[in-house]
Design a protein around this motif. Structure first.
Motif, PDB file in Angstrom:
ATOM      1  N   PRO A   1       0.825  -1.199   0.000  1.00 65.57           N
ATOM      2  CA  PRO A   1       0.000   0.000   0.000  1.00 65.57           C
ATOM      3  C   PRO A   1       0.863   1.254   0.000  1.00 65.57           C
ATOM      4  CG  PRO A   1      -0.059  -1.075   2.145  1.00 65.57           C
ATOM      5  CD  PRO A   1       0.698  -1.981   1.229  1.00 65.57           C
ATOM      6  N   ALA A   2       0.352   2.305  -0.656  1.00 64.35           N
ATOM      7  CA  ALA A   2       1.118   3.547  -0.779  1.00 64.35           C
ATOM      8  C   ALA A   2       1.189   4.267   0.563  1.00 64.35           C
ATOM      9  CB  ALA A   2       0.472   4.453  -1.819  1.00 64.35           C
ATOM     10  N   GLN A   3       2.323   4.906   0.799  1.00 66.39           N
ATOM     11  CA  GLN A   3       2.476   5.768   1.973  1.00 66.39           C
ATOM     12  C   GLN A   3       1.918   7.134   1.588  1.00 66.39           C
ATOM     13  OE1 GLN A   3       6.537   4.972   3.937  1.00 66.39           O
ATOM     14  NE2 GLN A   3       6.842   4.545   1.771  1.00 66.39           N
ATOM     15  N   VAL A   4       1.044   7.655   2.419  1.00 67.37           N
ATOM     16  CA  VAL A   4       0.304   8.867   2.079  1.00 67.37           C
ATOM     17  C   VAL A   4       0.971  10.088   2.701  1.00 67.37           C
ATOM     18  CG1 VAL A   4      -1.909  10.027   2.348  1.00 67.37           C
ATOM     19  CG2 VAL A   4      -1.840   7.591   1.872  1.00 67.37           C
ATOM     20  N   VAL A   5       1.157  11.142   1.876  1.00 66.48           N
ATOM     21  CA  VAL A   5       1.668  12.426   2.356  1.00 66.48           C
ATOM     22  C   VAL A   5       0.742  13.509   1.817  1.00 66.48           C
ATOM     23  CG1 VAL A   5       3.598  14.033   2.364  1.00 66.48           C
ATOM     24  CG2 VAL A   5       4.038  11.581   2.338  1.00 66.48           C
ATOM     25  N   ASN A   6       0.229  14.369   2.676  1.00 66.78           N
ATOM     26  CA  ASN A   6      -0.617  15.471   2.229  1.00 66.78           C
ATOM     27  C   ASN A   6       0.256  16.656   1.814  1.00 66.78           C
ATOM     28  OD1 ASN A   6      -3.309  14.424   2.596  1.00 66.78           O
ATOM     29  ND2 ASN A   6      -2.881  14.462   4.788  1.00 66.78           N
ATOM     30  N   VAL A   7      -0.240  17.440   0.843  1.00 64.93           N
ATOM     31  CA  VAL A   7       0.570  18.550   0.332  1.00 64.93           C
ATOM     32  C   VAL A   7       0.788  19.622   1.397  1.00 64.93           C
ATOM     33  CG1 VAL A   7       0.011  18.240  -2.103  1.00 64.93           C
ATOM     34  CG2 VAL A   7      -1.477  19.634  -0.684  1.00 64.93           C
ATOM     35  N   GLY A   8      -0.083  19.698   2.387  1.00 65.46           N
ATOM     36  CA  GLY A   8       0.122  20.655   3.471  1.00 65.46           C
ATOM     37  C   GLY A   8       1.363  20.350   4.287  1.00 65.46           C
ATOM     38  N   ALA A   9       1.778  19.063   4.311  1.00 63.77           N
ATOM     39  CA  ALA A   9       2.959  18.670   5.074  1.00 63.77           C
ATOM     40  C   ALA A   9       4.253  19.023   4.353  1.00 63.77           C
ATOM     41  CB  ALA A   9       2.918  17.168   5.345  1.00 63.77           C
TER      42      ALA A   9
ATOM     43  N   GLU B   1      13.355  25.339   1.577  1.00 62.49           N
ATOM     44  CA  GLU B   1      13.055  26.148   0.384  1.00 62.49           C
ATOM     45  C   GLU B   1      13.879  25.667  -0.800  1.00 62.49           C
ATOM     46  OE1 GLU B   1      10.970  28.994  -1.535  1.00 62.49           O
ATOM     47  OE2 GLU B   1      10.937  29.000   0.653  1.00 62.49           O
ATOM     48  N   GLY B   2      13.232  25.503  -1.955  1.00 59.51           N
ATOM     49  CA  GLY B   2      13.934  25.178  -3.185  1.00 59.51           C
ATOM     50  C   GLY B   2      14.423  23.742  -3.281  1.00 59.51           C
ATOM     51  N   ILE B   3      13.924  22.854  -2.428  1.00 67.93           N
ATOM     52  CA  ILE B   3      14.368  21.464  -2.469  1.00 67.93           C
ATOM     53  C   ILE B   3      13.394  20.660  -3.334  1.00 67.93           C
ATOM     54  CG2 ILE B   3      13.112  20.556  -0.484  1.00 67.93           C
ATOM     55  CD1 ILE B   3      15.732  19.207   0.369  1.00 67.93           C
ATOM     56  N   GLU B   4      13.915  19.653  -4.037  1.00 66.37           N
ATOM     57  CA  GLU B   4      13.081  18.826  -4.902  1.00 66.37           C
ATOM     58  C   GLU B   4      12.394  17.747  -4.054  1.00 66.37           C
ATOM     59  OE1 GLU B   4      13.711  16.994  -9.273  1.00 66.37           O
ATOM     60  OE2 GLU B   4      15.056  16.200  -7.750  1.00 66.37           O
ATOM     61  N   VAL B   5      11.096  17.514  -4.326  1.00 67.79           N
ATOM     62  CA  VAL B   5      10.335  16.524  -3.578  1.00 67.79           C
ATOM     63  C   VAL B   5      10.576  15.155  -4.207  1.00 67.79           C
ATOM     64  CG1 VAL B   5       8.053  15.792  -2.829  1.00 67.79           C
ATOM     65  CG2 VAL B   5       8.587  18.213  -2.947  1.00 67.79           C
ATOM     66  N   THR B   6      11.356  14.317  -3.529  1.00 69.53           N
ATOM     67  CA  THR B   6      11.647  12.952  -3.966  1.00 69.53           C
ATOM     68  C   THR B   6      11.407  12.028  -2.779  1.00 69.53           C
ATOM     69  OG1 THR B   6      13.965  13.088  -3.299  1.00 69.53           O
ATOM     70  CG2 THR B   6      13.448  13.753  -5.566  1.00 69.53           C
TER      71      THR B   6
ATOM     72  N   LEU C   1      11.543  13.207   1.267  1.00 69.01           N
ATOM     73  CA  LEU C   1      10.401  12.988   2.154  1.00 69.01           C
ATOM     74  C   LEU C   1      10.798  12.110   3.339  1.00 69.01           C
ATOM     75  CD1 LEU C   1       7.579  12.404  -0.476  1.00 69.01           C
ATOM     76  CD2 LEU C   1       7.901  14.414   0.964  1.00 69.01           C
ATOM     77  N   PHE C   2      11.659  11.126   3.080  1.00 72.49           N
ATOM     78  CA  PHE C   2      12.151  10.272   4.158  1.00 72.49           C
ATOM     79  C   PHE C   2      13.035  11.066   5.123  1.00 72.49           C
ATOM     80  CE2 PHE C   2      15.551   7.399   5.722  1.00 72.49           C
ATOM     81  CZ  PHE C   2      14.772   6.588   6.522  1.00 72.49           C
ATOM     82  N   GLY C   3      13.881  11.930   4.567  1.00 68.28           N
ATOM     83  CA  GLY C   3      14.760  12.748   5.407  1.00 68.28           C
ATOM     84  C   GLY C   3      13.997  13.714   6.291  1.00 68.28           C
ATOM     85  N   ALA C   4      12.825  14.179   5.819  1.00 69.54           N
ATOM     86  CA  ALA C   4      12.011  15.101   6.608  1.00 69.54           C
ATOM     87  C   ALA C   4      11.104  14.367   7.588  1.00 69.54           C
ATOM     88  CB  ALA C   4      11.161  15.961   5.676  1.00 69.54           C
ATOM     89  N   GLY C   5      11.113  13.031   7.559  1.00 73.30           N
ATOM     90  CA  GLY C   5      10.290  12.257   8.483  1.00 73.30           C
ATOM     91  C   GLY C   5       8.839  12.146   8.065  1.00 73.30           C
ATOM     92  N   LEU C   6       8.535  12.384   6.786  1.00 74.78           N
ATOM     93  CA  LEU C   6       7.151  12.317   6.316  1.00 74.78           C
ATOM     94  C   LEU C   6       6.756  10.910   5.862  1.00 74.78           C
ATOM     95  CD1 LEU C   6       7.008  15.685   4.356  1.00 74.78           C
ATOM     96  CD2 LEU C   6       6.074  15.188   6.607  1.00 74.78           C
ATOM     97  N   VAL C   7       7.738  10.065   5.529  1.00 69.90           N
ATOM     98  CA  VAL C   7       7.460   8.673   5.176  1.00 69.90           C
ATOM     99  C   VAL C   7       8.436   7.777   5.929  1.00 69.90           C
ATOM    100  CG1 VAL C   7       6.512   9.137   2.889  1.00 69.90           C
ATOM    101  CG2 VAL C   7       8.944   8.746   3.128  1.00 69.90           C
TER     102      VAL C   7
ATOM    103  N   PRO D   1       6.096   2.556  -2.334  1.00 66.47           N
ATOM    104  CA  PRO D   1       5.329   3.577  -3.070  1.00 66.47           C
ATOM    105  C   PRO D   1       4.866   4.714  -2.164  1.00 66.47           C
ATOM    106  CG  PRO D   1       4.518   1.371  -3.565  1.00 66.47           C
ATOM    107  CD  PRO D   1       5.517   1.225  -2.474  1.00 66.47           C
ATOM    108  N   ILE D   2       4.906   5.939  -2.724  1.00 66.70           N
ATOM    109  CA  ILE D   2       4.496   7.149  -1.988  1.00 66.70           C
ATOM    110  C   ILE D   2       3.486   7.890  -2.854  1.00 66.70           C
ATOM    111  CG2 ILE D   2       5.266   9.340  -1.012  1.00 66.70           C
ATOM    112  CD1 ILE D   2       8.047   8.014  -0.696  1.00 66.70           C
ATOM    113  N   LYS D   3       2.431   8.427  -2.234  1.00 69.07           N
ATOM    114  CA  LYS D   3       1.439   9.192  -2.979  1.00 69.07           C
ATOM    115  C   LYS D   3       1.160  10.505  -2.265  1.00 69.07           C
ATOM    116  CE  LYS D   3      -2.827   8.816  -5.489  1.00 69.07           C
ATOM    117  NZ  LYS D   3      -3.808   7.897  -6.079  1.00 69.07           N
ATOM    118  N   LEU D   4       1.185  11.604  -3.025  1.00 67.67           N
ATOM    119  CA  LEU D   4       0.842  12.926  -2.506  1.00 67.67           C
ATOM    120  C   LEU D   4      -0.654  13.135  -2.663  1.00 67.67           C
ATOM    121  CD1 LEU D   4       3.617  15.323  -3.844  1.00 67.67           C
ATOM    122  CD2 LEU D   4       3.179  14.713  -1.497  1.00 67.67           C
ATOM    123  N   LEU D   5      -1.331  13.513  -1.579  1.00 68.91           N
ATOM    124  CA  LEU D   5      -2.759  13.812  -1.618  1.00 68.91           C
ATOM    125  C   LEU D   5      -2.979  15.299  -1.421  1.00 68.91           C
ATOM    126  CD1 LEU D   5      -4.238  10.844   0.457  1.00 68.91           C
ATOM    127  CD2 LEU D   5      -3.811  10.990  -1.987  1.00 68.91           C
ATOM    128  N   GLY D   6      -4.173  15.774  -1.760  1.00 70.33           N
ATOM    129  CA  GLY D   6      -4.427  17.216  -1.819  1.00 70.33           C
ATOM    130  C   GLY D   6      -4.928  17.877  -0.567  1.00 70.33           C
TER     131      GLY D   6
END
Length: 167
Positions: A95-103, A109-114, A118-124, A130-135
């Motif tokens: 199952p995909a790991q879910v990350v909301n765009v608000g997070a 600033e200016g970093i590419e979302v990969t 996302l793992f380095g920021a503790g979001l996944v 698999p990772i999915k961005l939700l709105g």
């Protein structure tokens, strides 16, 4: 000069002498009443739990290992076998790991979302799954998204904020 009042003198407290014992491993012991002797079952009528040793009368449950397995219904057709079977469960599904765009505001600033950022920021938890961005939430600034699945609502919010999505 005005006359000053003399303060009443306090009574001197009796000096209470307390002796402090030095704590060592040999001086440690359990508090009184914290340990009770184990019950010795089946050791005669004087023990209070002799003869059947708390197992009651005869039968299956009086025997050693005399329990039934979970879901056993006494010989009746079990519920798991009465219900019809349908469908298929994929044992390899991830199952995909879910990350909301608000997070995404946590990212610098200016970093590419990969997956790695996302793992380095503790979001996944796992960058290799698999990772999915939700709105959900608002996109604070423009982002460049790469290597992440994006929902339709997240895509519109990222593109409205001036971001790009590379598949």
């Amino acid at each position: 000069m005005p006359a000053t009042k003399a303060k009443p003198k306090r009574k001197a407290k009796a000096a209470a002498q307390t002796t402090v014992e030095r704590v060592s491993l040999s001086s440690l012991h359990a508090p009184a009443g914290s340990h009770r002797a184990r019950i010795r079952k089946g050791r005669g009528p004087g023990s209070g739990i002799g003869k059947t040793a708390g197992r009651g009368g005869k039968g299956q449950t009086a025997r050693t290992g005399g329990q039934t397995r979970p879901g056993f219904e006494g010989g009746q057709m079990p519920l798991i076998r009465r219900i019809p079977k349908r469908g298929f469960t994929n044992p390899f599904r991830q199952p995909a790991q879910v990350v909301n765009v608000g997070a995404l505001a946590k990212l610098a600033e200016g970093i590419e979302v990969t997956p790695d950022t996302l793992f380095g920021a503790g979001l996944v938890r796992r960058p290799d799954r698999p990772i999915k961005l939700l709105g959900m939430g608002e996109v604070p600034r423009s982002f460049a998204v790469r290597g992440v699945t994006v929902s339709a609502s997240a895509r519109t919010k990222i593109e409205q904020a001036g971001g790009t999505i590379a598949t």
